[in-house]
Structures are given as structure tokens and as C-alpha cells.
Design a protein around this motif. Structure first.
Motif, PDB file in Angstrom:
ATOM      1  N   GLU A 178     -15.028  77.307   3.220  1.00 18.33           N
ATOM      2  CA  GLU A 178     -14.406  78.377   4.012  1.00 18.33           C
ATOM      3  C   GLU A 178     -12.950  78.587   3.604  1.00 18.33           C
ATOM      4  OE1 GLU A 178     -14.774  81.446   6.012  1.00 18.33           O
ATOM      5  OE2 GLU A 178     -16.522  80.160   5.730  1.00 18.33           O
ATOM      6  N   ARG A 179     -12.248  77.474   3.410  1.00 18.01           N
ATOM      7  CA  ARG A 179     -10.826  77.592   3.046  1.00 18.01           C
ATOM      8  C   ARG A 179     -10.676  78.212   1.655  1.00 18.01           C
ATOM      9  NH1 ARG A 179      -7.901  72.125   3.540  1.00 18.01           N
ATOM     10  NH2 ARG A 179      -8.170  71.924   1.308  1.00 18.01           N
ATOM     11  N   ALA A 180     -11.509  77.755   0.714  1.00 17.65           N
ATOM     12  CA  ALA A 180     -11.426  78.303  -0.646  1.00 17.65           C
ATOM     13  C   ALA A 180     -11.730  79.797  -0.632  1.00 17.65           C
ATOM     14  CB  ALA A 180     -12.398  77.561  -1.565  1.00 17.65           C
ATOM     15  N   LYS A 181     -12.727  80.175   0.155  1.00 21.60           N
ATOM     16  CA  LYS A 181     -13.103  81.598   0.225  1.00 21.60           C
ATOM     17  C   LYS A 181     -11.909  82.435   0.702  1.00 21.60           C
ATOM     18  CE  LYS A 181     -17.343  82.670   1.864  1.00 21.60           C
ATOM     19  NZ  LYS A 181     -18.403  82.969   2.820  1.00 21.60           N
ATOM     20  N   THR A 182     -11.231  81.939   1.730  1.00 20.38           N
ATOM     21  CA  THR A 182     -10.084  82.667   2.292  1.00 20.38           C
ATOM     22  C   THR A 182      -8.942  82.765   1.280  1.00 20.38           C
ATOM     23  OG1 THR A 182     -10.694  81.824   4.449  1.00 20.38           O
ATOM     24  CG2 THR A 182      -8.475  82.698   4.250  1.00 20.38           C
ATOM     25  N   VAL A 183      -8.612  81.631   0.642  1.00 21.34           N
ATOM     26  CA  VAL A 183      -7.480  81.635  -0.305  1.00 21.34           C
ATOM     27  C   VAL A 183      -7.797  82.557  -1.485  1.00 21.34           C
ATOM     28  CG1 VAL A 183      -6.057  80.222  -1.848  1.00 21.34           C
ATOM     29  CG2 VAL A 183      -6.763  79.303   0.348  1.00 21.34           C
ATOM     30  N   LEU A 184      -9.020  82.464  -2.005  1.00 24.67           N
ATOM     31  CA  LEU A 184      -9.393  83.297  -3.156  1.00 24.67           C
ATOM     32  C   LEU A 184      -9.344  84.784  -2.788  1.00 24.67           C
ATOM     33  CD1 LEU A 184     -12.309  81.043  -4.415  1.00 24.67           C
ATOM     34  CD2 LEU A 184     -10.305  81.652  -5.785  1.00 24.67           C
ATOM     35  N   ARG A 185      -9.785  85.081  -1.583  1.00 31.42           N
ATOM     36  CA  ARG A 185      -9.754  86.487  -1.144  1.00 31.42           C
ATOM     37  C   ARG A 185      -8.305  86.957  -0.979  1.00 31.42           C
ATOM     38  NH1 ARG A 185     -11.694  86.695   4.421  1.00 31.42           N
ATOM     39  NH2 ARG A 185      -9.497  86.229   4.692  1.00 31.42           N
ATOM     40  N   ASP A 186      -7.482  86.118  -0.347  1.00 32.61           N
ATOM     41  CA  ASP A 186      -6.086  86.504  -0.118  1.00 32.61           C
ATOM     42  C   ASP A 186      -5.331  86.703  -1.427  1.00 32.61           C
ATOM     43  OD1 ASP A 186      -6.666  86.359   2.522  1.00 32.61           O
ATOM     44  OD2 ASP A 186      -5.498  84.542   2.939  1.00 32.61           O
ATOM     45  N   LEU A 187      -5.697  85.924  -2.442  1.00 30.68           N
ATOM     46  CA  LEU A 187      -5.015  86.054  -3.742  1.00 30.68           C
ATOM     47  C   LEU A 187      -5.696  87.096  -4.647  1.00 30.68           C
ATOM     48  CD1 LEU A 187      -4.203  82.310  -4.538  1.00 30.68           C
ATOM     49  CD2 LEU A 187      -2.594  84.070  -3.827  1.00 30.68           C
ATOM     50  N   LEU A 188      -6.675  87.788  -4.087  1.00 27.78           N
ATOM     51  CA  LEU A 188      -7.348  88.906  -4.779  1.00 27.78           C
ATOM     52  C   LEU A 188      -8.176  88.490  -5.995  1.00 27.78           C
ATOM     53  CD1 LEU A 188      -4.491  91.590  -4.530  1.00 27.78           C
ATOM     54  CD2 LEU A 188      -6.343  91.137  -2.910  1.00 27.78           C
ATOM     55  N   PHE A 189      -8.783  87.314  -5.908  1.00 31.81           N
ATOM     56  CA  PHE A 189      -9.775  86.937  -6.926  1.00 31.81           C
ATOM     57  C   PHE A 189     -11.115  87.502  -6.456  1.00 31.81           C
ATOM     58  CE2 PHE A 189      -6.431  83.813  -7.636  1.00 31.81           C
ATOM     59  CZ  PHE A 189      -6.293  83.907  -9.015  1.00 31.81           C
ATOM     60  N   THR A 190     -11.384  88.735  -6.848  1.00 30.63           N
ATOM     61  CA  THR A 190     -12.484  89.473  -6.225  1.00 30.63           C
ATOM     62  C   THR A 190     -13.831  89.301  -6.924  1.00 30.63           C
ATOM     63  OG1 THR A 190     -11.771  91.363  -7.511  1.00 30.63           O
ATOM     64  CG2 THR A 190     -11.002  91.257  -5.238  1.00 30.63           C
ATOM     65  N   ASN A 191     -13.847  88.698  -8.129  1.00 29.21           N
ATOM     66  CA  ASN A 191     -15.124  88.544  -8.855  1.00 29.21           C
ATOM     67  C   ASN A 191     -15.769  87.185  -8.582  1.00 29.21           C
ATOM     68  OD1 ASN A 191     -13.160  87.125 -10.184  1.00 29.21           O
ATOM     69  ND2 ASN A 191     -13.887  87.580 -12.244  1.00 29.21           N
ATOM     70  N   VAL A 192     -15.553  86.660  -7.368  1.00 31.26           N
ATOM     71  CA  VAL A 192     -16.031  85.319  -7.012  1.00 31.26           C
ATOM     72  C   VAL A 192     -16.924  85.382  -5.774  1.00 31.26           C
ATOM     73  CG1 VAL A 192     -15.302  83.026  -6.255  1.00 31.26           C
ATOM     74  CG2 VAL A 192     -13.890  84.267  -7.886  1.00 31.26           C
ATOM     75  N   ASP A 193     -18.040  84.638  -5.800  1.00 33.58           N
ATOM     76  CA  ASP A 193     -18.866  84.446  -4.604  1.00 33.58           C
ATOM     77  C   ASP A 193     -18.860  82.963  -4.260  1.00 33.58           C
ATOM     78  OD1 ASP A 193     -20.135  87.168  -4.220  1.00 33.58           O
ATOM     79  OD2 ASP A 193     -20.642  86.765  -6.313  1.00 33.58           O
ATOM     80  N   VAL A 194     -18.575  82.649  -2.999  1.00 29.23           N
ATOM     81  CA  VAL A 194     -18.503  81.249  -2.554  1.00 29.23           C
ATOM     82  C   VAL A 194     -19.626  81.001  -1.551  1.00 29.23           C
ATOM     83  CG1 VAL A 194     -17.045  79.463  -1.497  1.00 29.23           C
ATOM     84  CG2 VAL A 194     -15.970  81.381  -2.712  1.00 29.23           C
ATOM     85  N   LYS A 195     -20.310  79.865  -1.716  1.00 22.55           N
ATOM     86  CA  LYS A 195     -21.381  79.528  -0.772  1.00 22.55           C
ATOM     87  C   LYS A 195     -21.244  78.073  -0.337  1.00 22.55           C
ATOM     88  CE  LYS A 195     -25.836  78.953  -2.248  1.00 22.55           C
ATOM     89  NZ  LYS A 195     -27.307  79.079  -2.325  1.00 22.55           N
ATOM     90  N   ASN A 196     -21.462  77.835   0.957  1.00 22.70           N
ATOM     91  CA  ASN A 196     -21.529  76.469   1.465  1.00 22.70           C
ATOM     92  C   ASN A 196     -22.982  76.001   1.398  1.00 22.70           C
ATOM     93  OD1 ASN A 196     -21.866  75.030   4.679  1.00 22.70           O
ATOM     94  ND2 ASN A 196     -21.070  73.988   2.889  1.00 22.70           N
ATOM     95  N   ASP A 197     -23.238  75.032   0.495  1.00 22.87           N
ATOM     96  CA  ASP A 197     -24.604  74.538   0.332  1.00 22.87           C
ATOM     97  C   ASP A 197     -24.533  73.282  -0.537  1.00 22.87           C
ATOM     98  OD1 ASP A 197     -27.352  74.388   0.454  1.00 22.87           O
ATOM     99  OD2 ASP A 197     -27.725  76.247  -0.630  1.00 22.87           O
ATOM    100  N   ASP A 198     -25.686  72.633  -0.684  1.00 23.17           N
ATOM    101  CA  ASP A 198     -25.792  71.552  -1.652  1.00 23.17           C
ATOM    102  C   ASP A 198     -25.986  72.190  -3.029  1.00 23.17           C
ATOM    103  OD1 ASP A 198     -26.363  69.424  -3.224  1.00 23.17           O
ATOM    104  OD2 ASP A 198     -28.032  68.672  -2.023  1.00 23.17           O
ATOM    105  N   GLY A 199     -25.038  71.970  -3.914  1.00 24.19           N
ATOM    106  CA  GLY A 199     -25.089  72.590  -5.233  1.00 24.19           C
ATOM    107  C   GLY A 199     -26.234  72.107  -6.098  1.00 24.19           C
ATOM    108  N   TRP A 200     -26.914  71.066  -5.622  1.00 22.48           N
ATOM    109  CA  TRP A 200     -28.060  70.524  -6.352  1.00 22.48           C
ATOM    110  C   TRP A 200     -29.065  71.621  -6.712  1.00 22.48           C
ATOM    111  CZ3 TRP A 200     -28.371  65.482  -7.812  1.00 22.48           C
ATOM    112  CH2 TRP A 200     -29.605  65.046  -8.312  1.00 22.48           C
ATOM    113  N   ASN A 201     -29.181  72.613  -5.836  1.00 20.15           N
ATOM    114  CA  ASN A 201     -30.159  73.691  -6.054  1.00 20.15           C
ATOM    115  C   ASN A 201     -29.579  74.886  -6.799  1.00 20.15           C
ATOM    116  OD1 ASN A 201     -32.100  72.208  -4.536  1.00 20.15           O
ATOM    117  ND2 ASN A 201     -31.022  72.860  -2.694  1.00 20.15           N
ATOM    118  N   GLY A 202     -28.305  74.816  -7.154  1.00 20.29           N
ATOM    119  CA  GLY A 202     -27.675  75.942  -7.835  1.00 20.29           C
ATOM    120  C   GLY A 202     -27.569  77.150  -6.916  1.00 20.29           C
TER     121      GLY A 202
END
Ligand code: SAH
Length: 233
Positions: A116-140
Motif C-alpha cells: 500500500e505504501r509503495a503504491k502511494t509513493v509511486l503514484r505521488d511521484l508519477l511513476f504511472t507505468n506500474v501496477d502494484v499487487k498485494n499477494d504471494d509473489g510465488w504465483n507471479g
């Protein structure tokens, strides 16, 4: 702290801890000069955020050392056209560097507060080509794949098969894995049709990639076994 002081700290970080240790890709250096690392820490770290070490970000996790971020990014060999999947968003700092150098970045983090924090910071700094998901990355994250690159930022005991399956042909996964002797090393796993080649790079030390039992669904692949191809170093 003034913006100018952070800029000076960044220039010093890139010169002393990145360039002087051999990372020379001008696009990587430029991105690291630009991205405000201190903003990703989530509390006032001051210029210490630019020092030559990893930095605690809470939840027993760390933001990787500047050199390691630079090294991995250079080894990803990004031209700007790639779709990248990052497992272990953490602070989002490395995500921001990838965002500056690739076409699109999908990133997965298992700790909800960090995601959640990374999503907010990335959005505030205008890194717009990023999708963030909270999950176990094991499944990609198959919905955004296939990926030209997959980056692990936590050390895997075994490389999840799902991540190799989400690579495009000739794409590769890069990141730390735990060897049989317990030490960690960075490996590159290149997908060539139905086969995977392994290249061994340098020894390293990362926080472990955790496997969430309750979210478990995909089998693992042992990078030591069943993979064709050469090894180096
Ligand atoms: N590149 C990040 C590194 C963070 S440390 C940065 O510079 O900030 C590694 C991160 O991987 C941690 O945030 C940890 O919570 C996360 N992680 C560990 N196991 C994971 C898993 N199975 N799936 C997704 N994220 C994971």
C-alpha cells in the motif's frame, strides 16, 4: 532537509557506490540520479537513505543497498521496451528505477502495508507505468504477462515454476537463490522454448522469499535440477 542536499547525496551515492564499483550503464546511472530514494523509506531517514547499505523499511524487511539495485538493474539489460515483473516490491524504490527503464512494470508484495505504501509513493511521484499487487509473489501475476524480465528481490529456496512459465521466449528471470551450501547467489534463468538455461553471477545476501502456506497453489522448480544449459563463475 533541502532538496539540494538530497541531490548531492544522490550524486555521491552514484559516483562512489555504483559507478566506482563497475556499474556503467548510463541509463541506470541516470535513473539512480533522478529517483529520490529517501522518499521510499516512509519516515525521515535524511541523507542516510543514500549510504552504502540496505535500509530498514519495517516489517523485518529492508530496501536493498544502492549497489545491489544498480547491479541487478544493469544485469536486467533493459532497453525501454520490456514488460517486467518484480517479486518483492518492498519500499518501491527498485520498482521506480525499473519504471524509468522499462515499458511497464508489475510488482507483487506479500506485506499489505508495504504494498500500500509503495503504491502511494509511486503514484505521488508519477511513476504511472506500474501496477502494484498485494499477494504471494510465488504465483507471479499472469494477467499482465508474459514478461520479458522477472526480477526477484528476495532470496528463493526454489524458483517458483509459475514465474518461469510467465516469461516470454528468450526472456529471463534474475535474482537471488539459496544454494545447497546455504549461501545465496544471483542467477539468471533464461527461457529458451521449453528449456531453461542457468547462469550464475555473484554471491549475495537478501531477505528470504517467504512462501505463504494459505496462498499456496503453484509447484516449485529447483534451479539446480532439471535445467539445461551452461553455468558460469
Ligand atoms: N527491492 C525492494 C527490496 C525489498 S526486500 C526494495 O529495495 O525496497 C524484499 C521484499 O520481498 C520484502 O518486502 C518482502 O516482504 C518481499 N517478499 C518476500 N517474500 C515474498 C513473496 N513470496 N511474495 C511477494 N513478496 C515477497
Amino acid at each position: 532537509m533541502r532538496w539540494k542536499q538530497y541531490k548531492i547525496a544522490r550524486e555521491r551515492m552514484v559516483r562512489e557506490h555504483v559507478y566506482n564499483r563497475g556499474v556503467r550503464d548510463p541509463r541506470v546511472l541516470e535513473a539512480m540520479l533522478r529517483v529520490p530514494r529517501h522518499v521510499f523509506i516512509g519516515r525521515d531517514a535524511g541523507v542516510e537513505a543514500y549510504a552504502d547499505h540496505s535500509y530498514p523499511i519495517g516489517f523485518q524487511q529492508t530496501m536493498s543497498q544502492p549497489y545491489m539495485v544498480a547491479y541487478l538493474t544493469e544485469e536486467l539489460r533493459l532497453s525501454g521496451e520490456e514488460k517486467v515483473l518484480e517479486i518483492g516490491t518492498g519500499s518501491g524504490y527498485h520498482t521506480a528505477i525499473l519504471s524509468a527503464l522499462a515499458q511497464r512494470v508489475a510488482t507483487v508484495e506479500r506485506v499489505p502495508q508495504l504494498a500500500e505504501r509503495a503504491k502511494t509513493v509511486l503514484r505521488d511521484l508519477l511513476f504511472t507505468n506500474v501496477d502494484v499487487k498485494n499477494d504471494d509473489g510465488w504465483n507471479g501475476w499472469p494477467e499482465h504477462g508474459p514478461y520479458d524480465r522477472v526480477l526477484l528481490t528476495a532470496a528463493a529456496q526454489q524458483v517458483p515454476r509459475a514465474l518461469l512459465a510467465q516469461l516470454s521466449d528468450s526472456g529471463f528471470l534474475l535474482g537471488p537463490v539459496v544454494r545447497q551450501d546455504g549461501k545465496q547467489e544471483i542467477v539468471r534463468l533464461i527461457r529458451r522454448g521449453g528449456k531453461v538455461e542457468i547462469e550464475r553471477l555473484i554471491e549475495c545476501s537478501f531477505v528470504p522469499m517467504v512462501r505463504d502456506e494459505k496462498r499456496r497453489s503453484a509447484p516449485a522448480s529447483n534451479p539446480e535440477a532439471g535445467l539445461a544449459g551452461s553455468s558460469r563463475s
